[in-house]
Write a protein that holds these residues in place. Structure first.
Motif: not given
Lengths: 175, 449
Positions: B326, B374, B199-202, B330-332
């Motif tokens: 990323l 976030e 998953y990814g987070v903002r 942004r981070t996966d």
């Protein structure tokens, strides 16, 4: 390849279940979820039911008891999830995500016992929150019990069509 | 993103003041493209990085494709059984070589010109090879490009893009033993399972690190999860629990009041059968490890951060979390379940349910952590380029008042975060602004061997 037709109706005991009534059930559920009526949603389950979202590397046949998952709720956890979502302290859903659900490609299959059947369907769920808009696409693989007053989920499974959850696309709401 | 005309990195990244007992972090650290570029060069391309677990590629010819530090890689076990990491890029013209995400293969063939490589990196075939009679040994110069360094500790495979990094165990330091403790929980050790949470987070990757080392957030952020545990007969407490800096940017939370531990500390929601299995296993651990070691291995939950991209959650159950930045915001995130190799099926089922109930983007707790990263990432736009001094800083002073007295840092203080930020600032070449003297009694590290 032989294309198999005939998933518009299924025999469950003495009762014939047809696609339109299952569609009505799924549309009603989508409406309940889009309106955040969590108690009404929980009432759509038989006691002891499960709610599952496998991870995106899921290949059919895996057991959630022997592999990782996004969601693998037994009846206790499902009720805890609903209680949480109704709380103001479920921060990830306070304020709640606005969702809009589309359900299609509904197909019916015989169940493993004489009071239930399997349904598969496609879903697209749009979620708006925090100035962002996320899209979740996938397939439902439910087991529905036939009761006197309608259908109930025995298993509600949402299988994501993504390679990974996109950045920001968490599963804090019901998918 | 608002356009910021001045250089956000001109102001100090860290302001540490031992007279006022304050520690502040410049919010540009989470927001700035320039900081992100410096991190990529000075942290991600110069450190040991977690790649994956050996058990993900259990058999010869198994492979996984994974991007680490932005570089597409092939993580595989060659036909002879050796663990390898290659750049997933054809040496010929740079095409992504393996376009599957996982599988088993002795060969990797580039679809573009059909150059083919063995899974030990040897060239297997170059079509019309005779056209290359240039005097150079083509097969030798066109081997698959390896990641310069690869080393394994307790099944955790680390790589480095810098050929000159010190040995892995020097980098891991005191963190290494906490990885050994996980391996020692069960005879036969642990393995990963399929069912990987991708998953990814903002949010900036460092917000995920802070969150894992932050016991202070647990009660308010996870109010609903704490309520769920309480209803099931477990009262969560933050008393007598501590945070440690382990050096080299690594840190550790030792938690004893946040929940049971499958097969080691029973709590009522695990059920009566598990109570019996727990008692038997706990006795076996004392026999095998001795009382003191068994205590540290079994009776404490550990959240271990290994700088820069690995988090090990040894809590109700065990999971590995890998961070892949990323961009600044942004981070996966990738999370694997870690389980005993030989486990009673009922315990395994309980473990899967229990771990997932807490961790992951669909759990009852992690979504609130993601909400926190976030919300911080969005909120810190408010102070960007604010001309008033000190406003564009986040406060991490909690616990400094105890530190000057030589009192051990609690899990609900921010000492583990301060240790992380000091190491980070040194790694990316930002001099901290320090006022006053750091107390001589300052405590760091923890050794239970």
């Amino acid at each position: 390849m032989t294309v198999r037709y005939g998933h518009g109706a299924v025999q469950v005991g003495a009762r014939t279940v047809v696609r339109s009534e299952v569609e009505d059930f799924l549309y009603a559920e989508a409406d309940i979820l889009d309106s955040w009526h969590y108690d009404a949603w929980l009432a759509l389950f038989v006691e002891g039911a499960r709610y599952e979202i496998p991870t995106t590397d899921y290949r059919g046949g895996w057991s959630p008891h022997e592999s990782g998952s996004f969601v693998t709720d037994d009846w206790d956890l499902l009720r805890a999830r609903v209680k949480r979502l109704k709380s103001r302290k479920a921060h990830a859903e306070n304020p709640p995500s606005r969702t809009h659900r589309l359900v299609s490609n509904v197909r019916l299959f015989p169940g493993d016992d004489d009071d239930s059947f399997r349904v598969t369907a496609s879903f697209v769920v749009h979620r708006a929150r925090d100035g962002r808009f996320d899209v979740y696409v996938g397939r439902y693989e439910h087991i529905l019990a036939v009761e006197d007053d309608g259908f109930r989920f025995r298993l509600r499974r949402s299988v994501l069509g993504h390679e990974a959850l996109p950045v920001g696309a968490r599963l804090s709401f019901i998918l | 993103m608002p356009q910021v005309s001045r250089d956000e990195t001109a102001a100090p990244m860290i302001i540490e003041d031992w007279n006022r007992l304050t520690f502040r972090v410049n919010r540009a650290a989470y927001r700035s493209d320039e900081v992100f570029a410096r991190e990529r060069e000075l942290i991600w391309l110069r450190n040991w990085l977690y790649l994956g677990h050996e058990t993900e590629i259990a058999n010869p010819n198994d492979f996984k494709v994974r991007t680490v530090a932005g570089r597409p890689l092939i993580f595989c076990r060659d036909t002879a059984g050796e663990v390898r990491a290659f750049l997933n890029s054809c040496p010929h013209r740079g095409t992504v070589l393996c376009r599957d995400t996982e599988g088993s293969s002795k060969l990797f063939q580039c679809f573009y010109h059909a150059w083919t490589f063995r899974n030990n990196g040897d060239v297997a075939a170059i079509p019309d090879e005779a056209a290359y009679e240039s005097g150079e040994n083509l097969r030798e110069t066109m081997r698959l490009r390896t990641v310069p360094r690869l080393a394994i500790h307790e099944g955790y495979v680390f790589i480095s893009f810098d050929p000159d990094v010190p040995p892995l165990l020097d980098h891991l330091g005191d963190a290494a033993d906490y990885m050994t403790m996980i391996e020692q929980q069960h005879v036969g050790g642990v393995q990963t399972l399929p069912g990987v949470q991708l998953y990814g987070v903002r949010g900036n990757w460092k917000l995920a690190v802070e969150n894992a080392m932050d016991g202070y957030h647990f009660a308010p952020t996870h109010n609903t999860f704490v309520g769920y545990l309480r209803e099931n007969g477990f009262a969560v407490t933050d008393d007598d629990q501590y945070a440690y800096n382990l050096g080299n940017g690594h840190s550790l939370l030792v938690l004893t009041g946040h929940g049971g531990r499958i097969s080691m500390i029973w709590e009522p929601r695990f059920g009566e059968d598990e109570r019996v299995r727990t008692a038997e296993h706990r006795a076996e651990m004392t026999e095998r490890l001795g009382e003191r070691r068994a205590h540290h291995v079994a009776d404490e939950s550990h959240i271990l951060y290994v700088f820069p991209n690995l988090l090990l959650f040894d809590i109700e159950g065990m999971s590995i979390r890998q961070l892949e930045p990323l961009g600044p915001g942004r981070t996966d995130v990738r999370a694997w379940q870690l389980v005993p190799r030989h486990e009673d099926p009922a315990s395994r089922a309980l473990r899967m349910k229990t771990v997932v109930s807490f961790v992951g983007p669909g759990g009852l707790a992690t979504p609130d952590d993601i909400e926190a990263y976030e919300a911080v990432q969005r909120g810190i736009e408010a102070t960007a380029a604010d001309p008033r001094p000190g406003l564009d800083y986040s406060d991490m002073s909690r616990g400094m008042a105890d530190e000057v007295k030589g009192v051990r840092g609690r899990s609900i203080d921010e000492g583990a975060m301060r240790g992380f930020w000091r190491h980070w600032a040194a790694a990316v070449g930002f001099d901290p602004q320090v006022a006053g003297d750091r107390p001589a009694s300052f405590l760091e590290g923890r050794d239970v061997r």
